[in-house]
Write an enzyme that holds these catalytic residues in place. Sequence first.
Site, mmCIF file in Angstrom:
data_model
loop_
_atom_site.group_PDB
_atom_site.id
_atom_site.type_symbol
_atom_site.label_atom_id
_atom_site.label_comp_id
_atom_site.label_asym_id
_atom_site.label_seq_id
_atom_site.Cartn_x
_atom_site.Cartn_y
_atom_site.Cartn_z
ATOM 1 N N ASN A 1 -1.943 -0.064 7.469
ATOM 2 C CA ASN A 1 -1.330 -1.418 7.749
ATOM 3 C C ASN A 1 -0.602 -1.905 6.470
ATOM 4 O OD1 ASN A 1 -3.452 -2.275 5.948
ATOM 5 N ND2 ASN A 1 -4.321 -3.518 7.354
ATOM 6 N N TYR B 1 -12.157 -2.658 -3.553
ATOM 7 C CA TYR B 1 -12.836 -2.857 -2.188
ATOM 8 C C TYR B 1 -14.215 -3.051 -2.093
ATOM 9 C CZ TYR B 1 -8.175 -2.579 0.034
ATOM 10 O OH TYR B 1 -7.076 -2.626 0.688
ATOM 11 N N THR C 1 -5.408 -8.215 10.283
ATOM 12 C CA THR C 1 -5.944 -6.917 9.755
ATOM 13 C C THR C 1 -5.329 -5.744 10.585
ATOM 14 O OG1 THR C 1 -7.822 -7.919 8.497
ATOM 15 C CG2 THR C 1 -7.759 -5.747 8.833
ATOM 16 N N ARG D 1 -1.490 -14.600 3.522
ATOM 17 C CA ARG D 1 -2.462 -13.886 4.478
ATOM 18 C C ARG D 1 -1.553 -14.134 5.989
ATOM 19 N NH1 ARG D 1 -7.055 -10.511 3.821
ATOM 20 N NH2 ARG D 1 -7.855 -11.187 5.941
ATOM 21 N N LYS E 1 0.806 -1.158 0.047
ATOM 22 C CA LYS E 1 -0.041 -0.019 -0.120
ATOM 23 C C LYS E 1 0.954 1.207 -0.151
ATOM 24 C CE LYS E 1 -3.846 -2.420 2.297
ATOM 25 N NZ LYS E 1 -4.479 -2.460 3.508
ATOM 26 N N ARG F 1 3.054 -7.235 9.074
ATOM 27 C CA ARG F 1 2.426 -6.085 9.946
ATOM 28 C C ARG F 1 2.838 -6.285 11.155
ATOM 29 N NH1 ARG F 1 -3.607 -7.730 7.301
ATOM 30 N NH2 ARG F 1 -3.441 -6.201 5.409
ATOM 31 N N GLU G 1 -9.228 -10.254 -7.937
ATOM 32 C CA GLU G 1 -8.260 -9.296 -7.930
ATOM 33 C C GLU G 1 -7.351 -9.340 -8.936
ATOM 34 O OE1 GLU G 1 -7.284 -9.524 -3.716
ATOM 35 O OE2 GLU G 1 -9.261 -8.789 -2.969
ATOM 36 N N HIS H 1 -1.596 -5.525 1.405
ATOM 37 C CA HIS H 1 -3.147 -6.322 1.167
ATOM 38 C C HIS H 1 -2.536 -7.596 0.502
ATOM 39 C CE1 HIS H 1 -6.960 -7.221 -0.653
ATOM 40 N NE2 HIS H 1 -6.216 -7.603 -1.738
ATOM 41 N N PHE I 1 -15.381 3.021 7.417
ATOM 42 C CA PHE I 1 -13.943 3.372 7.133
ATOM 43 C C PHE I 1 -13.755 3.277 5.403
ATOM 44 C CE2 PHE I 1 -13.996 -1.124 7.945
ATOM 45 C CZ PHE I 1 -13.700 -1.598 6.959
#
Length: 153
Positions: free
Chosen positions: A116, A53, A95, A89, A13, A106, A130, A119, A61
């Site tokens: 964070n 998203y 998250t 993941r 990100k 993270r 995606e 993705h 948010f």
Amino acid sequence: MANIKERTFIAIKPDGVQRGLVGDIIKRFEQRGYKLVAMKMVHADTKMLEEHYKDLAGKPFYAGLVKYMNSGPIVAMVWEGLQAVSTGRKLLGATNPLDSAPGTIRGDFCIQTGRNICHGSDAVDSAEREIALWFKKEELVQWDHHSAPWIYE
Ligand code: IDP
Ligand code: MG
């Protein structure tokens, strides 16, 4: 038969890019043994991010999330290998970074959910969606991973 061709969409990100963490994040996936099949840097527009998203539209948010993701370039990638989606993941962590174990991306590099840094697709079908959203077919590079016989039995 184990599917060593499972693919996941991973993105660094804007905060991850700005903080100089691109190399560290890529390194985790490389070191684990996953194969990079596509990568590009892109400053995504709002339309693209809203599509990416779309399942979160309506969350309080959501607007802030789209703004955050549009605040600078991201590095979009496709990684391939056995259980790439679920293991991806795990490599990223929870998250909420405060719930992420040290040793995860993270858990090692960030603090707040809204910053964070990375993705990862949450399921095989969302990974397919995606990947198709972010990459053209011809951007998915066909190549042989020379260490595959040393990673898979
Ligand atoms: P994930 O990225 O771990 O899959 P999702 O629930 O799909 O988590 O949420 C997508 C992204 O939206 C998160 O990575 C985070 O950047 C942001 N986000 C999720 N929940 C919150 C929140 O409560 N406040 C601010 N941002 C959030
Ligand atoms: Mg998600």
